[in-house]
Design an enzyme around this catalytic site. Structure first.
Site, PDB file in Angstrom:
ATOM      1  N   HIS A   1       6.908  -2.254  25.039  1.00 36.22           N
ATOM      2  CA  HIS A   1       8.172  -1.911  24.724  1.00 36.22           C
ATOM      3  C   HIS A   1       8.160  -0.381  24.095  1.00 36.22           C
ATOM      4  O   HIS A   1       8.614  -0.190  23.070  1.00 36.22           O
ATOM      5  CB  HIS A   1       8.746  -2.912  23.594  1.00 36.22           C
ATOM      6  CG  HIS A   1       9.166  -4.138  24.331  1.00 36.22           C
ATOM      7  ND1 HIS A   1      10.021  -4.550  25.246  1.00 36.22           N
ATOM      8  CD2 HIS A   1       8.358  -5.211  24.070  1.00 36.22           C
ATOM      9  CE1 HIS A   1       9.841  -5.816  25.644  1.00 36.22           C
ATOM     10  NE2 HIS A   1       8.869  -6.392  24.923  1.00 36.22           N
TER      11      HIS A   1
ATOM     12  N   ARG B   1      -8.632   6.903  -9.210  1.00 33.90           N
ATOM     13  CA  ARG B   1      -6.986   6.578  -9.362  1.00 33.90           C
ATOM     14  C   ARG B   1      -6.656   7.625  -8.512  1.00 33.90           C
ATOM     15  O   ARG B   1      -5.279   7.611  -7.801  1.00 33.90           O
ATOM     16  CB  ARG B   1      -6.410   6.554 -10.659  1.00 33.90           C
ATOM     17  CG  ARG B   1      -7.168   5.416 -11.348  1.00 33.90           C
ATOM     18  CD  ARG B   1      -6.652   5.512 -12.704  1.00 33.90           C
ATOM     19  NE  ARG B   1      -5.022   4.847 -12.796  1.00 33.90           N
ATOM     20  CZ  ARG B   1      -4.633   3.933 -13.018  1.00 33.90           C
ATOM     21  NH1 ARG B   1      -5.560   2.815 -13.468  1.00 33.90           N
ATOM     22  NH2 ARG B   1      -3.369   3.902 -13.111  1.00 33.90           N
TER      23      ARG B   1
ATOM     24  N   LYS C   1      -5.046   5.642  -6.347  1.00 31.61           N
ATOM     25  CA  LYS C   1      -5.393   4.165  -6.279  1.00 31.61           C
ATOM     26  C   LYS C   1      -4.377   3.317  -6.640  1.00 31.61           C
ATOM     27  O   LYS C   1      -4.251   2.463  -6.141  1.00 31.61           O
ATOM     28  CB  LYS C   1      -6.624   4.080  -7.363  1.00 31.61           C
ATOM     29  CG  LYS C   1      -7.101   2.739  -7.360  1.00 31.61           C
ATOM     30  CD  LYS C   1      -8.014   2.224  -6.283  1.00 31.61           C
ATOM     31  CE  LYS C   1      -8.344   0.657  -6.076  1.00 31.61           C
ATOM     32  NZ  LYS C   1      -8.477   0.311  -4.710  1.00 31.61           N
TER      33      LYS C   1
ATOM     34  N   CYS D   1      -2.081   9.252 -11.877  1.00 27.40           N
ATOM     35  CA  CYS D   1      -2.568  10.194 -12.983  1.00 27.40           C
ATOM     36  C   CYS D   1      -3.078   9.336 -14.126  1.00 27.40           C
ATOM     37  O   CYS D   1      -2.788   8.287 -14.159  1.00 27.40           O
ATOM     38  CB  CYS D   1      -1.304  10.858 -13.515  1.00 27.40           C
ATOM     39  SG  CYS D   1      -0.005  10.802 -12.636  1.00 27.40           S
TER      40      CYS D   1
ATOM     41  N   GLU E   1      -3.806  -3.570   8.733  1.00 26.14           N
ATOM     42  CA  GLU E   1      -4.763  -3.145   7.732  1.00 26.14           C
ATOM     43  C   GLU E   1      -5.890  -2.512   8.074  1.00 26.14           C
ATOM     44  O   GLU E   1      -6.218  -1.014   7.534  1.00 26.14           O
ATOM     45  CB  GLU E   1      -5.112  -4.486   6.943  1.00 26.14           C
ATOM     46  CG  GLU E   1      -6.328  -4.146   5.886  1.00 26.14           C
ATOM     47  CD  GLU E   1      -5.793  -3.144   4.733  1.00 26.14           C
ATOM     48  OE1 GLU E   1      -4.645  -3.025   4.803  1.00 26.14           O
ATOM     49  OE2 GLU E   1      -6.746  -2.786   3.927  1.00 26.14           O
TER      50      GLU E   1
ATOM     51  N   GLU F   1      -6.162   6.149   6.134  1.00 26.97           N
ATOM     52  CA  GLU F   1      -6.479   6.639   4.739  1.00 26.97           C
ATOM     53  C   GLU F   1      -7.459   7.487   4.638  1.00 26.97           C
ATOM     54  O   GLU F   1      -7.685   8.370   3.845  1.00 26.97           O
ATOM     55  CB  GLU F   1      -6.417   5.403   3.937  1.00 26.97           C
ATOM     56  CG  GLU F   1      -5.308   4.852   3.385  1.00 26.97           C
ATOM     57  CD  GLU F   1      -5.729   3.426   2.579  1.00 26.97           C
ATOM     58  OE1 GLU F   1      -5.213   3.490   1.598  1.00 26.97           O
ATOM     59  OE2 GLU F   1      -6.354   2.563   3.163  1.00 26.97           O
TER      60      GLU F   1
HETATM   61  C1  G6P Z   1      -1.813   2.413  -3.242  1.00 26.68           C
HETATM   62  C2  G6P Z   1      -3.523   2.480  -2.867  1.00 26.68           C
HETATM   63  C3  G6P Z   1      -3.335   1.169  -1.787  1.00 26.68           C
HETATM   64  C4  G6P Z   1      -2.776   0.118  -2.327  1.00 26.68           C
HETATM   65  C5  G6P Z   1      -1.343   0.229  -2.923  1.00 26.68           C
HETATM   66  C6  G6P Z   1      -0.981  -0.798  -3.583  1.00 26.68           C
HETATM   67  O1  G6P Z   1      -1.206   3.193  -2.234  1.00 26.68           O
HETATM   68  O2  G6P Z   1      -3.829   3.533  -2.511  1.00 26.68           O
HETATM   69  O3  G6P Z   1      -4.860   1.035  -1.716  1.00 26.68           O
HETATM   70  O4  G6P Z   1      -2.964  -0.914  -1.317  1.00 26.68           O
HETATM   71  O5  G6P Z   1      -1.227   1.221  -3.732  1.00 26.68           O
HETATM   72  O6  G6P Z   1      -1.510  -1.040  -4.683  1.00 26.68           O
HETATM   73  P1  G6P Z   1      -1.651  -2.353  -5.595  1.00 26.68           P
HETATM   74  O7  G6P Z   1      -2.397  -2.020  -6.788  1.00 26.68           O
HETATM   75  O8  G6P Z   1      -0.316  -2.718  -6.035  1.00 26.68           O
HETATM   76  O9  G6P Z   1      -2.254  -3.410  -4.789  1.00 26.68           O
END
Ligand code: G6P
Length: 609
Positions: free
Chosen positions: A505, A27, A604, A2, A482, A489
């Site tokens: 396993h 975001r 975000k 938000c 990753e 995502e």
């Molecule tokens: C959210 C975002 C991810 C990010 C994670 C951690 O889930 O969508 O892309 O890796 O938060 O965010 P940070 O700002 O702490 O790296």
């Protein structure tokens, strides 16, 4: 997550608020709204969907006011509906926007209902509006009402309140969810992120935990958590104004993928030279801390957690220091043992992730020797609350799926390996080899980006798939994780990552021609082991996509597509092999037609638990 924007001015602020919301769109959100005070009336407009829907709904009547607040909402309590969108109103007089969660909202709701307040939404936020309306009855000002209300709220909040009977004032409160005051000339602003206010000011006051502030056009009064009036520094922002520009790329994510060679050059600049790593790159006093460090604990979420996992392989193998890595939301709710002389490292792109901040707070109370934040946003809560910090210098990252923040974090960790290794008898030859690898890294990434067309073609084969498996070994296992995270995502294809030694396993049971298996295979000492795992998949009819060093001698055939990744030194291979996986998810998402930069249901920066 938000976003909040607010303004008190003499001019009509509606466009400032809407532009602020647009700048926070990246975001993640699902609805938005704005409330403006004009001629003693409070006009509220809310819409489900994009900010565009909101701005289309604004007209000459509801879009006028010199005092206003606006919000983008990412649903936590109550579904995605117009009624649940902020601002929330009490008595057609007070309007409230809020980030975070009021955990005791049920109790507050029943108290307020018994006092006669009618609720129009399912949100926790509406309890803030009615609580303040109730307390304002017996107080002299909105500020006094908010100061009395704050102790009744449990949980996290960044909130802004306006009162149509006092249009000259906004009152804001911060506890666990960031707020920044923007200072203008004869007008002042509030936002949850400075990005929202860059078109109107570059002078900011970052509120601290527990602060309540009364903001008028010309004054800012801050009351700290101890109830005393406080002075806070004014910070001149150096964030780029045009960070929100796609620079000709179709999506921010693609722009950010291509920026990686340049931003990594930036991350390294002035910090490493062929002779070694500069003193105190990780903050004043960091060398003294590293000299004593016997154990490292890394805490992060999402993509940042994967960079921590990669770092564990490096710190133990290269710098000889023991390390463990944990997801912040797990760490914060369990009892853990702190080893002597432990350094706590938090990693975060935003520096505002609620779980990571809470984990840092807990760790600081639990006897860690020092805390280091590896972060991309200067002045963020994580940086301010850590003893040491290292800025990744990736520039503003707008795409929700993190790309350049991740690779700059990894470059930072290789520097940390050198900085700690120096105090830990790290062989000189190894130090030299990592320094050389870092120097080569930007050009290796440029070379790797030339694989884009080949990967674009390969992406076609994923468009009708529902599941996929990513495999890697050693420091490429977190890279496989990753890669899988990126694919799920933005393309919504179910993707899992496994350390390939674990295949037998369990996951081998899933292998068939409908489940693509993506393998990261640099030419390292684990190559032969990895090749055996590849044969296990082949023997069960699996179809593989192998990103491999040419010298690894994989050949394309009917069960395997091989993409040759430029040869690179072993220490930087995890960073180099990240690029093709980012490109793969990007092109698959393009084919699937998803919202690449703002994937559904994601945010975000996750500023709530
Ligand atoms: C959210 C975002 C991810 C990010 C994670 C951690 O889930 O969508 O892309 O890796 O938060 O965010 P940070 O700002 O702490 O790296």
């Amino acid at each position: 997550m938000c976003g909040i924007v607010g303004a008190v001015a003499e001019r009509n602020v509606v466009q400032i608020l809407l532009e602020g919301l647009r700048r926070l769109e990246y975001r993640g959100y699902d609805s938005s709204g704005v409330a403006l005070i004009h001629n003693e009336s409070l006009n509220v407009t809310r819409r489900v969907g994009k900010v565009k829907e909101l701005s289309d709904a604004i007209n000459d009547v509801n879009g006028v006011g010199a005092t206003g607040i606006a919000h983008t909402r990412w649903a936590t309590h109550g579904g995605v509906t117009e009624a649940n969108a902020h601002p929330h109103i009490s008595e057609d007089r007070f309007a409230v926007v809020h980030n975070g969660i009021i955990e005791n909202h049920k109790t507050l709701r029943s108290d307020l209902t018994s006092k006669g307040y009618a609720f129009n939404s399912d949100t926790d936020t509406e309890t803030i509006a009615h609580t303040i309306a109730e307390l304002r009855k017996n107080t002299d000002s909105l500020l006094q009402a908010v100061l009395q209300a704050v102790p009744t709220f449990h949980g996290a909040y960044g909130t802004v309140i306006i009162d149509k009977h006092d249009p000259s004032t906004m009152v804001v409160a911060r506890s666990g969810s960031p707020l920044v005051i923007g200072l203008g000339i004869g007008e002042n602003f509030i936002a949850s992120d400075q990005m929202a206010l860059l078109p109107v000011t570059r002078r900011f006051i970052f509120l601290e935990e527990g602060d309540v502030a009364e903001i008028t056009r010309t004054t800012v009064k801050i009351i700290a958590a101890d109830g005393q009036e406080a002075k806070r520094d004014i910070v001149e922002s150096n964030v780029e104004h045009d960070a929100g520009d796609k620079a000709g790329y179709r999506h921010y994510m693609l722009k950010e993928i291509y920026e990686q060679p340049a931003v990594i050059r930036n991350t390294l600049a002035g910090r490493v030279s062929p002779d070694g790593i500069a003193e105190d790159v990780f903050g004043e006093g960091s060398e003294a801390v590293f000299a004593k460090t016997e154990h490292i604990k890394i805490i992060a979420c999402g993509t940042s957690y994967h960079s921590g996992m990669t770092a564990k392989y490096w710190l133990e193998a290269y710098a000889g220091v023991s390390c463990d890595v944990e997801i912040a939301s797990e760490f914060r709710y369990r009892k853990s043992v702190v080893k002597p002389n432990s350094l706590l490292i938090t990693i975060s792109q935003s520096g505002e992730t609620a779980d990571t901040l809470a984990a840092l707070k807990l760790a600081k109370e639990s006897g860690y020797m020092s805390s280091l934040a590896i972060c991309n946003v200067d002045g963020s809560s994580l940086v301010r609350e850590s003893s040491l910090s290292f800025m990744t210098r990736a520039g503003a990252e707008i795409g929700v799926a993190s790309t350049k923040a991740f690779t700059t974090q990894l470059a930072g960790f290789l520097m940390l390996v050198l900085a700690i290794g120096k105090h830990n008898k790290m062989p000189e030859e190894l130090q030299k080899s990592i320094l050389q690898a870092l120097a080569e890294l930007p050009s290796k990434l440029e070379e790797t980006l030339t694989l884009a067309d080949e990967i674009d073609q390969l992406a076609e084969e994923f468009s009708d798939k529902h599941h996929s498996l990513f495999l890697g070994r050693g420091d490429q296992y977190p890279i496989a994780m990753e890669g899988a995270l990126k694919l799920k995502e933005i393309s919504y294809i179910h993707a899992e990552a496994y350390a390939s030694g674990e295949l037998k396993h369990g996951p081998l049971a899933l292998i068939d021609a409908d489940m693509p298996v993506i393998v990261v295979a640099p030419n390292n000492e684990l190559l032969e082991k990895l090749k055996s795992n590849v044969e296990e998949v082949r023997a069960r009819g699996g179809i593989m996509y192998v990103f491999a060093d040419k010298d690894a001698h994989f050949e394309s055939d009917e069960t395997m597509r091989v993409v040759n990744v430029p040869h690179c030194m072993e220490s930087i291979a995890p960073i180099v092999y990240t690029i093709p996986l980012q490109l793969l998810s990007y092109y698959v998402a393009l084919i699937k037609g998803t919202d690449v930069d703002q994937p559904r249901n994601l945010a975000k920066s996750v500023t709530v638990e």
